[in-house]
Design a protein around this motif. Sequence first.
Motif, short mmCIF file in Angstrom:
data_model
loop_
_atom_site.label_atom_id
_atom_site.label_comp_id
_atom_site.label_asym_id
_atom_site.label_seq_id
_atom_site.Cartn_x
_atom_site.Cartn_y
_atom_site.Cartn_z
N ALA A 152 51.79 34.49 32.71
CA ALA A 152 50.72 33.97 33.55
C ALA A 152 50.16 34.98 34.55
CB ALA A 152 51.19 32.71 34.28
N PRO A 153 51.00 35.75 35.27
CA PRO A 153 50.41 36.69 36.24
C PRO A 153 49.47 37.70 35.58
CG PRO A 153 52.74 36.38 36.70
CD PRO A 153 52.47 35.70 35.38
N ALA A 154 49.88 38.29 34.47
CA ALA A 154 49.04 39.29 33.81
C ALA A 154 47.79 38.65 33.22
CB ALA A 154 49.83 40.00 32.71
N ARG A 155 47.94 37.46 32.63
CA ARG A 155 46.80 36.81 31.99
C ARG A 155 45.76 36.38 33.01
NH1 ARG A 155 48.98 33.17 26.87
NH2 ARG A 155 49.23 34.94 25.46
N THR A 156 46.20 35.98 34.19
CA THR A 156 45.24 35.61 35.22
C THR A 156 44.42 36.83 35.64
OG1 THR A 156 46.68 33.85 36.01
CG2 THR A 156 44.98 34.62 37.52
N GLY A 157 45.08 37.98 35.75
CA GLY A 157 44.35 39.20 36.06
C GLY A 157 43.37 39.57 34.97
N GLU A 158 43.77 39.37 33.71
CA GLU A 158 42.88 39.66 32.59
C GLU A 158 41.66 38.75 32.61
OE1 GLU A 158 45.34 39.20 29.21
OE2 GLU A 158 46.49 41.05 29.57
N LEU A 159 41.87 37.47 32.98
CA LEU A 159 40.76 36.53 33.04
C LEU A 159 39.73 36.98 34.08
CD1 LEU A 159 39.31 33.78 32.60
CD2 LEU A 159 40.84 32.85 34.34
N ILE A 160 40.23 37.31 35.26
CA ILE A 160 39.33 37.63 36.36
C ILE A 160 38.66 38.99 36.16
CG2 ILE A 160 39.23 37.98 38.87
CD1 ILE A 160 41.47 35.97 39.14
N SER A 161 39.27 39.85 35.36
CA SER A 161 38.67 41.17 35.14
C SER A 161 38.06 41.29 33.75
CB SER A 161 39.73 42.26 35.30
OG SER A 161 40.75 42.11 34.32
N GLY A 162 37.83 40.15 33.10
CA GLY A 162 37.35 40.15 31.73
C GLY A 162 35.93 40.66 31.58
N ARG A 163 35.52 40.86 30.31
CA ARG A 163 34.20 41.44 30.03
C ARG A 163 33.06 40.60 30.57
NH1 ARG A 163 34.51 43.58 23.77
NH2 ARG A 163 36.03 45.26 24.12
N LEU A 164 33.18 39.27 30.45
CA LEU A 164 32.10 38.41 30.92
C LEU A 164 31.88 38.59 32.41
CD1 LEU A 164 30.03 36.15 30.59
CD2 LEU A 164 31.92 34.50 30.85
N LEU A 165 32.98 38.62 33.18
CA LEU A 165 32.84 38.76 34.62
C LEU A 165 32.31 40.14 34.98
CD1 LEU A 165 34.65 36.19 34.45
CD2 LEU A 165 35.59 36.90 36.64
N ARG A 166 32.74 41.18 34.27
CA ARG A 166 32.24 42.52 34.56
C ARG A 166 30.75 42.62 34.23
NH1 ARG A 166 37.08 44.25 32.10
NH2 ARG A 166 35.92 44.97 30.25
N TRP A 167 30.32 41.95 33.16
CA TRP A 167 28.91 41.99 32.80
C TRP A 167 28.07 41.29 33.86
CZ3 TRP A 167 25.18 38.27 31.74
CH2 TRP A 167 23.99 38.74 31.16
N LEU A 168 28.59 40.18 34.37
CA LEU A 168 27.84 39.41 35.35
C LEU A 168 27.84 40.06 36.73
CD1 LEU A 168 28.98 35.78 34.45
CD2 LEU A 168 26.67 36.71 34.22
N THR A 169 28.96 40.69 37.07
CA THR A 169 29.11 41.14 38.46
C THR A 169 29.04 42.64 38.64
OG1 THR A 169 31.53 41.31 38.28
CG2 THR A 169 30.62 39.16 38.90
N GLY A 170 29.14 43.40 37.55
CA GLY A 170 29.23 44.85 37.69
C GLY A 170 30.67 45.27 37.92
#
Length: 350
Positions: free
Chosen positions: A146-164
């Motif tokens: 869970a700790p690693a997967r939560t980090g992966e979710l928040i740093s995922g491609r969709l969020l990077r595309w939306l936020t830079g």
Amino acid sequence: MTDSVIVTGAGGVGKTTLSAALGASLAAHGKRVLVLTIDPAKRLADALGIDELGDDAQRVGGSETMWASMLDVTASWEGIVHRYAEPEVADRLLVNNYFRAIADRFPAAQSFAAAERMSEEIESGQYDVVVVDTPPSGGGIDFFRAPARTGELISGRLLRWLTGSNIPGRSIFYRMAAKPALKLADSVLGGPMLSDVADFLLDLRTMYDALSRRSRTMERHLRNSTTLIATTADPTPIAETRRFFRELGDIEISPHSIVFNRMLPADWVDASESHEIDTSATGIRAVAIANLTAWAGEARRQADAVRELEARYHTPVHAIPWIPHPPTDLEGLRELVEASTISEELAAFG
């Protein structure tokens, strides 16, 4: 220093009762113990003879050094948001329907909240030992991921595309490019769904740095814990135990032992061969012998499963004997541990 014991495994193998029994045994030896369960079915309360169990730790009647708590996932995520998000972001997230859905319904969110709560209790220094009864999701292995997967979710491609890649504030890229496109799509769909989701993801991304640091701390606590894998001879728990070991490389966890629950007595294997049934009724005798033979076969299958697990994984296996009814008081819980070699695991905390 606070130690921790994690009881993991598939659902239905008696993890909650085992966790309560370990806690009761440690408390009997003078340790200040918290037993933390993630089970919404309130089995821990039943095992401890408590009418109601909530998020706040409650002292167990009959013991001066044992407490129990049942994780409130929603309350835990509210605390996480307040700790790791800016106040105005936290206010938006806590009323956002998408956030509530993730926090309340997703197994990974439940596991992350549980690992965070375990870490908090370890760091508080209030207890000598924290015993964690993990959620059954993914055979228990999801708790460790869970700790690693939560980090992966928040740093995922969709969020990077939306936020830079970096967000010192509201992303210029998002305001100038992504948001107008999403609003246009929403006008076609007839509602603000996509732009609302984007706003939610942008707010979530602002927590990335803080949650990443926290996740690394949580992973360290998980690695330093004593991990026990609970199982029975049933096919599904055995398969989940094998999967846990197969996927260990992903989580860098080394289980201390396997706990084989509801183990039938070894002498039942030979019981059907004596046929010492004191009755003159032939029909009853035949039924009794058939019953003995069936139970002897099950006892033999369990013994074979234990030997196979020990040989395959080179990990100690402790057998918890089968009893007709689960214990519902501290004395019964302690006896469950004392009847097994699992008490050897507890010596490390003594």
